[in-house]
Design an enzyme around this catalytic site. Sequence first.
Site, PDB file in Angstrom:
ATOM      1  N   CYS A  73     -41.675 -50.022  23.372  1.00  0.00           N
ATOM      2  CA  CYS A  73     -41.022 -49.447  24.547  1.00  0.00           C
ATOM      3  C   CYS A  73     -42.021 -48.883  25.548  1.00  0.00           C
ATOM      4  O   CYS A  73     -43.018 -48.248  25.168  1.00  0.00           O
ATOM      5  CB  CYS A  73     -40.055 -48.346  24.112  1.00  0.00           C
ATOM      6  SG  CYS A  73     -38.706 -48.942  23.075  1.00  0.00           S
ATOM      7  N   CYS A  89     -37.764 -52.764  25.888  1.00  0.00           N
ATOM      8  CA  CYS A  89     -37.031 -51.496  25.916  1.00  0.00           C
ATOM      9  C   CYS A  89     -37.759 -50.471  26.773  1.00  0.00           C
ATOM     10  O   CYS A  89     -38.956 -50.575  27.038  1.00  0.00           O
ATOM     11  CB  CYS A  89     -36.851 -50.955  24.491  1.00  0.00           C
ATOM     12  SG  CYS A  89     -38.384 -50.860  23.529  1.00  0.00           S
TER      13      CYS A  89
END
Length: 273
Positions: A102, A183
């Site tokens: 992420c 993400c």
Amino acid sequence: MEHEQSRRLEKRRRKRCVILIVIVVLIVIVIIAVVLGLTLRQNKMVLFQHFFICCFCIFRCTTDCQKVWDAFEQAYVNKDPCKVAVEAYDPLIVAAPFKPQCNRMIFWSKTKDVVHGFTEKRDCFVTLEDTLLGSVLDGLTWCGKEGSKGTFTTGCPGWSKCKNNPVLSFWRRISAAFADVACGNVTAMLSGSIDTPFNSTSIFASIEVVRFQASRIKSLNVVMVLQSNCTDSSLNNLRQSLDTGITYSCKDVHESRIQECGAKPEIACGACW
């Protein structure tokens, strides 16, 4: 800081490992060709497998290397090299799945040299080619042939000769898998030196962007490099392609600035664009 240095050292170890493996492969090719009189083509078929397996064993010791190779090979072996579907690589993704990173994942289109020149020097972002599958097979060519159990590295169809060739189908499949785990804040580096920075036929537009989900991704930050222009009309299509809830932003950045950031680690990653 220590974590970033650790990741950088790991990246360097991987790079050195690849270089050493290539050197060993070349030496073995020469020795086998001279001593045993085998053809270079036959050696390449065997050594391609050894190169693949060795890279996986060294980079990820917990991975069942032979299992990953088998999953990779079954996608194209004994098949018409123009009839290898994208889905044929599904077992490979299961055997060597991508892990979410992420806020660090960066996608690109027509900016490969620029983005990789940056990620090789800085550990701020991760491209598809920085992942294990991507790094091992980037720049390589392979295919199978009907009636043969071998892997060939010559005589294979080019990237654009047929849609379902082994190499193109592979990159389309792992691009989808990479996008599926994107993400947080995602970055994309596009080229402002071409007429259509966001081309609907590109892998980024047709495969990756359409898989971005607001449930995982908070924002898409576009970096336009070279002759940059965030007002290009094609970017309207990019904004419209994003899932509702994903924030969009774009910034014009000269290539010289990206190169400067790559050369000067004291510049914070967030200040590069």
